[in-house]
Design a protein around this motif. Structure first.
Motif, PDB file in Angstrom:
ATOM      1  N   VAL A 186       0.823  -1.218   0.000  1.00  0.00           N
ATOM      2  CA  VAL A 186       0.000   0.000   0.000  1.00  0.00           C
ATOM      3  C   VAL A 186       0.852   1.262   0.000  1.00  0.00           C
ATOM      4  O   VAL A 186       0.618   2.172  -0.810  1.00  0.00           O
ATOM      5  CB  VAL A 186      -0.977  -0.019   1.196  1.00  0.00           C
ATOM      6  N   LEU A 189       2.317   1.814  -3.516  1.00  0.00           N
ATOM      7  CA  LEU A 189       1.364   2.309  -4.508  1.00  0.00           C
ATOM      8  C   LEU A 189       1.152   3.816  -4.371  1.00  0.00           C
ATOM      9  O   LEU A 189       0.924   4.509  -5.356  1.00  0.00           O
ATOM     10  CB  LEU A 189       0.023   1.582  -4.368  1.00  0.00           C
ATOM     11  N   LYS A 190       1.241   4.314  -3.153  1.00  0.00           N
ATOM     12  CA  LYS A 190       1.083   5.754  -2.935  1.00  0.00           C
ATOM     13  C   LYS A 190       2.225   6.553  -3.548  1.00  0.00           C
ATOM     14  O   LYS A 190       2.048   7.724  -3.906  1.00  0.00           O
ATOM     15  CB  LYS A 190       0.989   6.059  -1.438  1.00  0.00           C
ATOM     16  N   THR A 196      -1.816   3.341 -11.172  1.00  0.00           N
ATOM     17  CA  THR A 196      -1.830   2.143 -10.327  1.00  0.00           C
ATOM     18  C   THR A 196      -3.169   1.411 -10.427  1.00  0.00           C
ATOM     19  O   THR A 196      -3.518   0.621  -9.545  1.00  0.00           O
ATOM     20  CB  THR A 196      -1.568   2.523  -8.853  1.00  0.00           C
ATOM     21  N   TYR A 197      -3.890   1.653 -11.500  1.00  0.00           N
ATOM     22  CA  TYR A 197      -5.232   1.063 -11.626  1.00  0.00           C
ATOM     23  C   TYR A 197      -5.176  -0.468 -11.572  1.00  0.00           C
ATOM     24  O   TYR A 197      -5.935  -1.102 -10.848  1.00  0.00           O
ATOM     25  CB  TYR A 197      -5.888   1.511 -12.935  1.00  0.00           C
ATOM     26  N   ASN A 199      -2.847  -2.361 -10.322  1.00  0.00           N
ATOM     27  CA  ASN A 199      -2.416  -2.798  -8.987  1.00  0.00           C
ATOM     28  C   ASN A 199      -3.560  -2.705  -7.982  1.00  0.00           C
ATOM     29  O   ASN A 199      -3.748  -3.606  -7.165  1.00  0.00           O
ATOM     30  CB  ASN A 199      -1.241  -1.948  -8.518  1.00  0.00           C
ATOM     31  N   ASP A 200      -4.304  -1.595  -8.038  1.00  0.00           N
ATOM     32  CA  ASP A 200      -5.433  -1.430  -7.119  1.00  0.00           C
ATOM     33  C   ASP A 200      -6.490  -2.499  -7.363  1.00  0.00           C
ATOM     34  O   ASP A 200      -7.105  -3.016  -6.418  1.00  0.00           O
ATOM     35  CB  ASP A 200      -6.048  -0.040  -7.281  1.00  0.00           C
ATOM     36  N   LEU A 203      -5.181  -5.705  -5.978  1.00  0.00           N
ATOM     37  CA  LEU A 203      -5.187  -5.611  -4.521  1.00  0.00           C
ATOM     38  C   LEU A 203      -6.580  -5.854  -3.963  1.00  0.00           C
ATOM     39  O   LEU A 203      -6.746  -6.556  -2.966  1.00  0.00           O
ATOM     40  CB  LEU A 203      -4.677  -4.235  -4.078  1.00  0.00           C
ATOM     41  N   THR A 204      -7.590  -5.305  -4.637  1.00  0.00           N
ATOM     42  CA  THR A 204      -8.960  -5.442  -4.150  1.00  0.00           C
ATOM     43  C   THR A 204      -9.541  -6.816  -4.448  1.00  0.00           C
ATOM     44  O   THR A 204     -10.163  -7.443  -3.581  1.00  0.00           O
ATOM     45  CB  THR A 204      -9.857  -4.367  -4.779  1.00  0.00           C
ATOM     46  N   PRO A 266      -9.675   0.369   0.997  1.00  0.00           N
ATOM     47  CA  PRO A 266      -9.092   1.056  -0.151  1.00  0.00           C
ATOM     48  C   PRO A 266      -7.833   1.798   0.252  1.00  0.00           C
ATOM     49  O   PRO A 266      -7.734   2.315   1.374  1.00  0.00           O
ATOM     50  CB  PRO A 266     -10.195   2.047  -0.569  1.00  0.00           C
ATOM     51  N   PRO A 267      -6.800   1.852  -0.623  1.00  0.00           N
ATOM     52  CA  PRO A 267      -5.541   2.502  -0.284  1.00  0.00           C
ATOM     53  C   PRO A 267      -5.711   3.938   0.190  1.00  0.00           C
ATOM     54  O   PRO A 267      -4.987   4.394   1.058  1.00  0.00           O
ATOM     55  CB  PRO A 267      -4.752   2.436  -1.606  1.00  0.00           C
TER      56      PRO A 267
END
Length: 320
Positions: A186, A189-190, A196-197, A199-200, A203-204, A266-267
């Protein structure tokens, strides 16, 4: 111009781990606390493994899975704490790009393996309590146990590899400052300055699935376990059946209460302070407490540990 170029080059190739505190006067205290916790974790889990492997009475599916969980916990903690201690000792916050990705990969592998093994252990308890002893022996044979553990390894290695490779596609423009004590997904990604679509989404969906599916398996197993325990007429039988699950339930509660809060939110909703506290809980505290949880109320484990220590220090234990 030359100085700016060197800064940009460093930012592009290194990350800076801020650790748990940026106050210099707190670093010696943090070093001592986490060194002590790491040593307790390693010694405790190593004793569990040695006790199980050395005592033939513990060569059962439940303790086979526990030995694998102890090995995973030791590796999970080793993926982050030694680097943190080295940074405090050298007063350096740097970690290379390759080192960061390597750390991320092994944290994902052993964190996911912890998760899968907890589900496997819940299934083992379900078969042991809800079925006849002969059926349990046939179902949880040595081949089945090895396949369950090997399958957990394959799933988590593939999952960690996909998520780590997705990170390699990201661009980091610097300054690459991670407000954490290890390279977690996380915070990384920030820092990315590219999209980072993907990756997000992974991740989800994927990470959420890897957490939720084993968790649902655990809940389902214990639902049927509870029904089976309620059908037992003898109070002693109920207590004996329930006591065989309490250690596992304690570890599950401690692991999921922190891991879900970090990885399923969510990040954008994460705060650095909360992330670091939760991360300490599931990467350091839980692996450290697991040997105590599984041994304190387990007579077989206590007996095996006493036998193991008697071999090492016979005079001390015999009082001579």
């Amino acid at each position: 111009m030359g100085k700016l170029s060197r800064v940009n080059q460093t930012a592009a190739s290194d990350f800076l781990l801020l650790g748990l505190s940026e106050q210099p006067q707190q670093q010696p205290l943090l070093f001592g606390i986490f060194l002590g916790m790491y040593l307790v974790t390693m010694v405790g889990n190593l004793l569990i493994i040695l006790a199980i492997t050395s005592d033939p009475q513990l060569h059962t599916p439940m303790y086979f899975f526990l030995a694998n969980l102890s090995f995973t916990d030791a590796c999970f903690t080793s993926a982050s704490i030694p680097k943190m201690l080295a940074n405090i000792h050298t007063q350096s916050q740097a970690i290379s790009y390759s080192g960061c990705l390597t750390q991320l990969y092994f944290l994902l592998v052993f964190g996911g393996l912890d998760n899968c093994l907890l589900a496997v252990m819940a299934y083992d308890r379900y078969v042991a309590i809800c079925h006849q002893p002969l059926h349990y022996t046939v179902t949880m044979n040595s081949q089945c146990c090895v396949l369950l553990v090997a399958g957990s390894w394959v799933i988590t290695i593939f999952h960690a590899l996909v998520r780590t490779l997705l990170v390699t596609r990201l661009s980091f423009c610097g300054p690459n400052i991670i407000p954490h004590f290890f390279c977690d997904l996380v915070p990384l990604l920030k820092l990315a300055c590219s999209s980072t679509y993907a990756n997000d989404l992974v991740l989800t969906l994927v990470a959420g699935t890897l957490l939720i599916v084993p968790f649902v398996c655990i809940l389902t197993s214990y639902f049927y376990i509870a029904l089976a325990i309620l059908r037992i007429d003898s109070p002693q039988g109920k207590q004996r059946a329930f006591s065989s699950c309490t250690s596992h339930l304690s570890v599950v509660s401690l692991f999921y209460s922190t891991a879900i809060g970090v990885y399923l939110c969510p990040p954008a909703s994460h705060s650095d302070g909360k992330d670091r506290v939760f991360s300490v809980m599931y990467t350091v505290v839980t692996p450290m407490l697991n040997p105590f949880i599984y041994s304190l109320r387990n007579r077989d484990m206590n007996g095996a540990l006493e036998k193991l220590l008697r071999k090492k220090h016979p005079n001390t234990l015999l009082g001579t």
